[in-house]
Scaffold this active site. Sequence first.
Site, PDB file in Angstrom:
ATOM      1  N   TYR A 142      11.594  -4.936   4.036  1.00 40.06           N
ATOM      2  CA  TYR A 142      10.786  -3.727   4.238  1.00 40.06           C
ATOM      3  C   TYR A 142       9.358  -4.150   4.472  1.00 40.06           C
ATOM      4  O   TYR A 142       8.785  -4.912   3.680  1.00 40.06           O
ATOM      5  CB  TYR A 142      10.872  -2.816   3.006  1.00 40.06           C
ATOM      6  CG  TYR A 142      10.087  -1.530   3.148  1.00 40.06           C
ATOM      7  CD1 TYR A 142      10.419  -0.590   4.130  1.00 40.06           C
ATOM      8  CD2 TYR A 142       9.017  -1.244   2.303  1.00 40.06           C
ATOM      9  CE1 TYR A 142       9.699   0.598   4.260  1.00 40.06           C
ATOM     10  CE2 TYR A 142       8.294  -0.055   2.430  1.00 40.06           C
ATOM     11  CZ  TYR A 142       8.640   0.854   3.405  1.00 40.06           C
ATOM     12  OH  TYR A 142       7.934   2.027   3.527  1.00 40.06           O
ATOM     13  N   ASP A 226       4.557 -11.237   4.491  1.00 41.11           N
ATOM     14  CA  ASP A 226       4.283  -9.947   3.880  1.00 41.11           C
ATOM     15  C   ASP A 226       4.255 -10.177   2.371  1.00 41.11           C
ATOM     16  O   ASP A 226       5.299 -10.250   1.721  1.00 41.11           O
ATOM     17  CB  ASP A 226       5.368  -8.941   4.285  1.00 41.11           C
ATOM     18  CG  ASP A 226       5.166  -7.577   3.638  1.00 41.11           C
ATOM     19  OD1 ASP A 226       4.351  -7.473   2.692  1.00 41.11           O
ATOM     20  OD2 ASP A 226       5.831  -6.615   4.078  1.00 41.11           O
ATOM     21  N   LYS A 254      -0.305  -2.998  -2.902  1.00 41.92           N
ATOM     22  CA  LYS A 254       0.074  -2.893  -4.315  1.00 41.92           C
ATOM     23  C   LYS A 254      -0.970  -3.475  -5.294  1.00 41.92           C
ATOM     24  O   LYS A 254      -1.946  -2.815  -5.580  1.00 41.92           O
ATOM     25  CB  LYS A 254       1.471  -3.482  -4.507  1.00 41.92           C
ATOM     26  CG  LYS A 254       2.498  -2.667  -3.663  1.00 41.92           C
ATOM     27  CD  LYS A 254       3.940  -2.906  -3.958  1.00 41.92           C
ATOM     28  CE  LYS A 254       4.816  -1.850  -3.305  1.00 41.92           C
ATOM     29  NZ  LYS A 254       5.438  -2.203  -2.043  1.00 41.92           N
TER      30      LYS A 254
HETATM   31  C1  LIG Z   1       5.547  -1.588  -0.612  1.00 45.78           C
HETATM   32  C2  LIG Z   1       5.704  -2.533   0.528  1.00 45.78           C
HETATM   33  C3  LIG Z   1       5.117  -2.311   1.780  1.00 45.78           C
HETATM   34  C4  LIG Z   1       4.442  -1.018   2.132  1.00 45.78           C
HETATM   35  O1  LIG Z   1       3.330  -0.749   1.373  1.00 45.78           O
HETATM   36  P1  LIG Z   1       2.855   0.788   1.217  1.00 45.78           P
HETATM   37  O2  LIG Z   1       1.546   0.693   0.523  1.00 45.78           O
HETATM   38  O3  LIG Z   1       3.923   1.475   0.421  1.00 45.78           O
HETATM   39  O4  LIG Z   1       2.742   1.353   2.587  1.00 45.78           O
HETATM   40  C5  LIG Z   1       5.182  -3.313   2.728  1.00 45.78           C
HETATM   41  N1  LIG Z   1       5.826  -4.458   2.468  1.00 45.78           N
HETATM   42  C6  LIG Z   1       6.424  -4.711   1.287  1.00 45.78           C
HETATM   43  C7  LIG Z   1       7.083  -6.020   1.066  1.00 45.78           C
HETATM   44  C8  LIG Z   1       6.407  -3.740   0.295  1.00 45.78           C
HETATM   45  O5  LIG Z   1       7.063  -3.952  -0.859  1.00 45.78           O
END
Ligand SMILES: *Cc1c(COP(=O)(O)O)cnc(C)c1O
Length: 417
Positions: A142, A226, A254
């Site tokens: 994701y 990421d 986060k």
């Molecule tokens: C949570 C998450 C995102 C997206 O971040 P948001 O602030 O919710 O848009 C992208 N990549 C990873 C790996 C995530 O866990």
Amino acid sequence: MGSNLASAKKVQHVLVGGVNSPVRAFRHVQAPFVILAHGAGVSVQDPAGHTWIDFISGWGALILGHVHPVVLRTMRSALSRNWPLGLSSPYEVELARLMIEAVPTLQRVRFTVSGTEACMIAIRLARAATGRSKILVFQGAYHGHSDSLMAASTKGIPESLGDELLRLPYQDLQAAEQAIQQQADSIAAVIIEPVAANMGVIVPQIEFLQNLRRLTTAHGILLIFDEVVTGFRLGLGGAQERFGVLPDLTTFGKIIGGGLPIGAVGGSEQIMTLLAPEGNVFHGGTFAGHPLVMQTGMATLKELKRHPPYRRLERLGAQLEQGLLLQANRSGVPIQINRIGSMLTVFFSNRPVRNEEEVLLCNRVRFARWANVLREQGILIPPSPFEAIFLSAKHSESDIKKFIVASAHAFDAAGKA
Ligand SMILES: *Cc1c(COP(=O)(O)O)cnc(C)c1O
């Protein structure tokens, strides 16, 4: 739980499915959803006063726990002076500096309002830097919900965008090597969660990441880590420092917001200066670099530097892992625990879980029983088998013990499914 149910019903009249992010609807565990009114430390409470020990931890954001006193103090003093100022502030410089100091590959940083945006901008930069359009991603990953990265996995996105996305199994080096060799001229970037956290936790072989680095370098493709989850969770330098594999671009979110909405993309001066106003890759935002968020982020990163919780989190994580394995074994329920440091997932399977295909083979009915019985006993974990349990610096040995004790019943219940 009665009043929770009642309010859950009411909430559905005004919010779609009663939520603003689908996983919160508890559909993966086929249970009525929980509404939380407040949190402090590791404790969360619903409007009727039921409390749980929280292991969702803001989906990883709250590495210092809910409402950490140091972050709160900073937030309080910022509140009276630092609503959006409309122009740049010293705080964004300071947060960027803290990140650049800690993370090996950062020379320049750009702040966004979410992790979604950070990943969207990272691939925009990669496309501009390489003049190519395709992005290689891994199944089960994701990277937020931008059109480019969600193509072919949700309705509402043109099929043509799906053609720009190559989706391969996580940790399948052969498939990656083949795709890269065959289509190098059209691939702008490989984007990867260096530890997968959104199909449950999967810790890749370091060699897989090393090989991706080698292949992308050889073919002029950018490697994007990421680190929205792993950044400042696996250590101050994130997964890249821990594994010693260095990406071209890194995305964050986060933890770096200290509990408020944020995202960031960072990398070398050469690539980052393609962004406007230095270059012609556009990104902007009314709330990007919000001074309040910058300061809660600063307070959090400074606290992590001053009192690094990582060794203790490793110890607590190992205790939880061992305790859960023992209880599952005692209940005769086969499980696999994938863990690194303070993040872990319990998979109901008797075989290793290394990619999305293997995740989908796990017993989800058992997971649901386990999660629901834990919740009845005061332990709140993510209501989905595709998420990570996160520890925070506020969790104590006693919290871990309570989780393990509660899991005895929970595994027994799971075994009956
Ligand atoms: C949570 C998450 C995102 C997206 O971040 P948001 O602030 O919710 O848009 C992208 N990549 C990873 C790996 C995530 O866990």
